[in-house]
Design a protein around this motif. Structure first.
Motif, PDB file in Angstrom:
ATOM      1  N   GLY A 127       0.789  -1.223   0.000  1.00 56.43           N
ATOM      2  CA  GLY A 127       0.000   0.000   0.000  1.00 56.43           C
ATOM      3  C   GLY A 127       0.815   1.263   0.000  1.00 56.43           C
ATOM      4  O   GLY A 127       0.364   2.303   0.504  1.00 56.43           O
ATOM      5  N   ILE A 128       2.024   1.227  -0.557  1.00 62.38           N
ATOM      6  CA  ILE A 128       2.912   2.388  -0.568  1.00 62.38           C
ATOM      7  C   ILE A 128       2.835   3.071  -1.924  1.00 62.38           C
ATOM      8  O   ILE A 128       3.098   2.439  -2.948  1.00 62.38           O
ATOM      9  N   PRO A 129       2.486   4.365  -1.966  1.00 65.92           N
ATOM     10  CA  PRO A 129       2.473   5.073  -3.261  1.00 65.92           C
ATOM     11  C   PRO A 129       3.894   5.250  -3.785  1.00 65.92           C
ATOM     12  O   PRO A 129       4.849   5.387  -3.015  1.00 65.92           O
ATOM     13  N   LEU A 130       4.015   5.283  -5.103  1.00 62.75           N
ATOM     14  CA  LEU A 130       5.355   5.386  -5.703  1.00 62.75           C
ATOM     15  C   LEU A 130       5.940   6.794  -5.591  1.00 62.75           C
ATOM     16  O   LEU A 130       7.108   6.996  -5.935  1.00 62.75           O
ATOM     17  N   ASP A 131       5.140   7.764  -5.100  1.00 64.16           N
ATOM     18  CA  ASP A 131       5.727   9.093  -4.899  1.00 64.16           C
ATOM     19  C   ASP A 131       6.641   9.123  -3.685  1.00 64.16           C
ATOM     20  O   ASP A 131       7.223  10.158  -3.350  1.00 64.16           O
ATOM     21  N   LYS A 132       6.812   7.974  -3.026  1.00 64.33           N
ATOM     22  CA  LYS A 132       7.778   7.847  -1.932  1.00 64.33           C
ATOM     23  C   LYS A 132       9.140   7.345  -2.436  1.00 64.33           C
ATOM     24  O   LYS A 132      10.063   7.169  -1.630  1.00 64.33           O
ATOM     25  N   LEU A 133       9.253   7.145  -3.743  1.00 61.17           N
ATOM     26  CA  LEU A 133      10.447   6.486  -4.275  1.00 61.17           C
ATOM     27  C   LEU A 133      11.159   7.371  -5.295  1.00 61.17           C
ATOM     28  O   LEU A 133      10.529   8.068  -6.092  1.00 61.17           O
ATOM     29  N   VAL A 134      12.497   7.344  -5.233  1.00 61.51           N
ATOM     30  CA  VAL A 134      13.350   7.959  -6.251  1.00 61.51           C
ATOM     31  C   VAL A 134      14.196   6.846  -6.866  1.00 61.51           C
ATOM     32  O   VAL A 134      14.838   6.083  -6.148  1.00 61.51           O
ATOM     33  N   LEU A 135      14.166   6.745  -8.163  1.00 58.02           N
ATOM     34  CA  LEU A 135      14.983   5.744  -8.854  1.00 58.02           C
ATOM     35  C   LEU A 135      16.273   6.418  -9.317  1.00 58.02           C
ATOM     36  O   LEU A 135      16.235   7.370 -10.103  1.00 58.02           O
ATOM     37  N   GLU A 136      17.419   5.954  -8.805  1.00 56.20           N
ATOM     38  CA  GLU A 136      18.702   6.567  -9.145  1.00 56.20           C
ATOM     39  C   GLU A 136      19.390   5.743 -10.228  1.00 56.20           C
ATOM     40  O   GLU A 136      19.644   4.549 -10.048  1.00 56.20           O
ATOM     41  N   VAL A 137      19.676   6.410 -11.345  1.00 55.92           N
ATOM     42  CA  VAL A 137      20.245   5.739 -12.515  1.00 55.92           C
ATOM     43  C   VAL A 137      21.514   6.469 -12.924  1.00 55.92           C
ATOM     44  O   VAL A 137      21.517   7.696 -13.054  1.00 55.92           O
ATOM     45  N   THR A 138      22.597   5.733 -13.119  1.00 54.61           N
ATOM     46  CA  THR A 138      23.844   6.372 -13.560  1.00 54.61           C
ATOM     47  C   THR A 138      23.865   6.495 -15.073  1.00 54.61           C
ATOM     48  O   THR A 138      23.143   5.791 -15.791  1.00 54.61           O
ATOM     49  N   GLU A 139      24.749   7.368 -15.564  1.00 56.71           N
ATOM     50  CA  GLU A 139      24.864   7.560 -17.007  1.00 56.71           C
ATOM     51  C   GLU A 139      25.319   6.295 -17.729  1.00 56.71           C
ATOM     52  O   GLU A 139      24.988   6.087 -18.889  1.00 56.71           O
ATOM     53  N   THR A 140      26.054   5.444 -17.041  1.00 54.20           N
ATOM     54  CA  THR A 140      26.547   4.225 -17.701  1.00 54.20           C
ATOM     55  C   THR A 140      25.396   3.348 -18.168  1.00 54.20           C
ATOM     56  O   THR A 140      25.540   2.594 -19.136  1.00 54.20           O
ATOM     57  N   VAL A 141      24.248   3.424 -17.489  1.00 51.11           N
ATOM     58  CA  VAL A 141      23.082   2.641 -17.924  1.00 51.11           C
ATOM     59  C   VAL A 141      22.667   3.056 -19.333  1.00 51.11           C
ATOM     60  O   VAL A 141      22.314   2.226 -20.169  1.00 51.11           O
ATOM     61  N   PHE A 142      22.739   4.368 -19.596  1.00 55.55           N
ATOM     62  CA  PHE A 142      22.310   4.865 -20.901  1.00 55.55           C
ATOM     63  C   PHE A 142      23.343   4.589 -21.994  1.00 55.55           C
ATOM     64  O   PHE A 142      23.074   4.743 -23.173  1.00 55.55           O
ATOM     65  N   LEU A 143      24.544   4.193 -21.597  1.00 57.93           N
ATOM     66  CA  LEU A 143      25.607   3.960 -22.568  1.00 57.93           C
ATOM     67  C   LEU A 143      25.731   2.488 -22.925  1.00 57.93           C
ATOM     68  O   LEU A 143      26.712   2.068 -23.494  1.00 57.93           O
TER      69      LEU A 143
END
Length: 739
Positions: free
Chosen positions: A583-599
């Motif tokens: 029952g936790i809304p996703l506005d409680k979450l930050v997804l941290e993604v590094t630039e290497t993921v996009f590369l």
């Protein structure tokens, strides 16, 4: 123009798949279909004139059934998908075998189409009525395309076996013909040099029957590389130093045709002196060509035409056996081939491999030889003695050349390769050299995919260390010893905790806790990385639920994800599953993604996934900003809410003007893009004051607190009280720091 039923049946029979034994690949696809659609039954059904025969089935014991009144027969007749949500209400199938004998109520099937040929149907069934939407039907079509690929592979294998049988039959016929064939006879008077040929020899060498032949004219019939040896032999025969022979030679006819002959000869002696050379000449061209075809088949890769692994092994053994100096070996891995196969199909994957092979061969030229070792791996063996500089230059050149856009089956693909290289030293054998290059390739794939790594002895210990670390982390996951620690992120506006970042920690059996930096090698293993993220999602969701129940104000919690989380395509469902169940809304979450993921060639996949999650309320942070290769491009094209400035810039900004300039640039850019900025690694009041003056949104670092376990988060939130800090003797409104 559509096929007639007779034409369709002929093509089905030509596929040679009816009534063949079960195979693991077909069995796996029906099991997968049952899992995907949560159905008890699935079939790969081939429809012939009277029946539907099941190459693979799940949930059935039937091997075949009548075509009459069948669902699959209807799919074949129409060439269209069929969904029957309630068979009991559909009069077309009241007499259907599945309905009457297996209590089937639901059916969804799509045609197995290759071009205009419909082999049958791929379907899922259930004993209860159910809905089946457009997305479900599209998934079923995708699975059917995999089945068609398996049919194509089966047909190709059958054709190869048939060709092998044909070659064996031809060889048997040849041997029979050879035994009964007439061969030409010859003789040579060793005292005068006079040569006599039978008519068959003239026909074999392509000369007019009866033409008088001199020794030089006989020599002229042979291929250029044979002539000096034949000339020496004739001289030896005339002076009595040569004996009879049984040998094969290559000849060239006056029309330029290449042939092979077998010469069997002996010498007649008179009074102890050689008098006459006599023998036979047999045209063995067909036998030699057959042997060449067999040799080529045994040593050539059928897809790319390159030499195969067997040829590679033989080539390396020859090189090392001759003590060749400084043999240079490059092992090449085609990146993301599995993704291409899964998304665009194996036919497209095969075309990609052929394109890479062609570019490798073309660009290498006469500098060496290219081999396909199998799957997505190639090898390049250099002809000239190699050194590290030459190897590095060539590898980078190949990476750049092969990375150019490639048109494949209507799609544009940017191929990437990862390369590992090694050079032989001393009396190094082929196996050791290959293993060294393999170590280098493994290290490149794990740490610097899309680049080149040169082997060095330390790689063995580094890889062994990485393997040990991966095993330790796998054990910790099994024993539930991977836990989050939380580091606060404070708001510059009011000094309150704005969020926490969840950082993974490993608890050792002795109770000590180690940070991710001490087991970072494990994250290069995609499976381990995937399981770590799943573990962290579960822990963080549980902790947030407890904090919310206690009424604690913690803002959001950031979780780090890697490229492997996006590759599997299930990140959104894992996040939603972990948080929605509590029952936790996703506005409680930050997804941290590094630039290497996009590369990693995943930019579109990552962007689509993040955009869907943001619509659910989740925020996205671009972590370690500034350390990648295309930061500004990512800010323009990717759904990002927060920029996290890497600690390396914060560490040096007070003493290095370039670092300070980068920090100011990021802050100005974020303001214009309406993004928040978090400065990582803030450890001193001077750093914090400087960042506050430049307008930084939030701060994170040891100045505020080190990462803490879940039990200390509540007490930290209760104890944290902001107070005002003066700058240059002046109280600045909105500039707050934790003491």
């Amino acid at each position: 123009m559509s096929l007639t039923e007779d034409e369709r049946l002929n093509l089905l029979y030509e596929a040679s798949i009816l009534d063949t034994p079960p195979t693991t690949e077909f069995d796996a696809i029906v099991r997968l279909a049952c899992n995907i659609f949560n159905m008890p039954m699935a079939l790969v059904s081939f429809v012939d004139e009277q029946r539907q025969w099941f190459k693979a089935q799940q949930g059935f014991t039937l091997k075949e059934a009548s075509r009459e009144h069948s669902f699959c027969g209807h799919v074949v007749e129409t060439g269209l998908p069929l969904v029957v949500e309630d068979a009991g209400k559909d009069s077309r199938f009241w007499e259907n075998t599945f309905v009457n004998e297996c209590s089937v109520q639901f059916y969804a099937g799509v045609p197995l189409l290759e071009g205009e040929t419909c082999y049958g149907s791929f379907c899922v069934l259930d004993t209860k009525t159910r809905r089946f939407g457009d997305r479900d039907l599209e998934q079923l079509r995708n699975l059917a395309s995999v089945v068609v690929g398996l049919i194509r592979e089966h047909r190709q294998q059958s054709q190869l076996k048939e060709q092998q049988r044909e070659l064996e039959l031809k060889q048997a016929r040849f041997e029979q013909t050879e035994r009964s064939a007439k061969v030409g006879g010859f003789e040579m008077d060793l005292s005068t040099g006079t040569i006599i040929w039978s008519d068959q020899i003239y026909r074999t060498v392509g000369l007019p029957v009866g033409k008088r032949m001199t020794s030089e004219e006989v020599i002229g019939c042979y291929a250029p590389e044979e002539r000096d040896g034949v000339r020496r032999r004739i001289r030896g025969l005339l002076n009595g130093s040569e004996i009879g022979v049984d040998k094969e030679y290559r000849i060239i006819t006056p029309e330029g045709e290449e042939r092979w002959i077998r010469v069997v000869s002996d010498i007649e002696h008179l009074h102890g002196e050689p008098k006459r050379l006599f023998g036979i000449v047999q045209d063995v061209s067909e036998k030699v060509r057959y042997e060449q075809r067999l040799l080529q088949a045994a040593n050539a890769d059928p897809l790319t035409g390159l030499a195969n692994r067997a040829a590679y092994n033989a080539h390396m053994e020859r090189l090392t056996a001759t003590d060749a100096a400084s043999i240079g070996l490059l092992l090449v891995d085609v990146d993301r081939l599995k993704q291409v196969n899964d998304i665009l199909g194996h036919a497209t994957g095969d075309l990609l491999l052929k394109g890479v092979a062609s570019r490798l061969d073309e660009r290498l030229g006469k500098r060496g030889k290219v081999f396909r070792l199998g799957g997505d791996e190639f090898s390049v063996v250099l002809d000239a003695p190699a050194n590290a500089r030459v190897m590095r230059s060539l590898a980078r050149h190949l990476i750049e050349y092969i990375g150019r856009p490639l048109e494949v089956a209507g799609s544009t693909i940017n191929p990437t390769i990862t390369v590992g290289g090694a050079i032989s030293e001393g009396e190094m054998d082929a196996a050791t050299l290959s293993q060294n290059a393999d170590f280098a390739l493994y290290h490149a794939k794990e740490t610097r995919r899309g680049s080149y790594v040169q082997y060095e002895p330390s790689l063995r210990s580094r890889i062994a260390h990485r393997i040990q670390i991966v095993r330790e982390v796998e054990l910790a996951l099994t024993e539930h010893r991977m836990v989050p620690h939380y580091q606060p992120i404070v708001s510059c506006a009011d000094g309150q905790v704005w969020a926490f970042e969840a950082l993974v920690r490993m608890q050792r059996p002795d109770g000590s806790v180690v940070s991710a930096a001490q087991f970072h090698e494990a994250f290069t293993d995609s499976s381990v990385s995937h399981h770590i993220t799943t573990c962290m999602l579960d822990h963080v969701a549980t902790d947030i639920c407890k904090w919310m129940d206690r009424g604690l104000s913690f803002g959001r919690v950031g979780i780090n994800v890697s490229a492997s989380d996006f590759m599997r395509g299930d990140l959104e469902s894992r996040i939603v599953g972990a948080f929605a169940s509590r029952g936790i809304p996703l506005d409680k979450l930050v997804l941290e993604v590094t630039e290497t993921v996009f590369l990693q060639g995943l930019e579109d996949t990552v962007a689509t996934t993040l955009q869907r999650l943001r619509k659910r309320g989740l925020a996205v942070a671009l972590d370690d900003f500034g350390t990648g290769y295309a930061s500004l491009t990512h800010l323009r094209s990717l759904p990002v809410d927060i920029i996290k400035i890497d600690k390396s810039f914060i560490d040096t900004m007070l003493v290095d003007e370039s670092s300070l300039a980068i920090v100011e640039l990021v802050l100005n850019l974020a303001r214009k893009l309406d993004m928040k900025v978090t400065a990582e690694g803030v450890e001193s009041h001077r750093q914090a004051m400087c960042l506050l003056e430049m307008g930084c949104t939030t701060l994170q670092g040891y100045l505020f607190n080190k990462p803490m376990d879940r039990e200390h988060v509540g007490s930290y939130l209760s104890a944290s009280k902001p107070h005002c800090t003066e700058i240059s003797g002046e109280s600045r409104t909105g500039l707050l720091l934790f003491g």
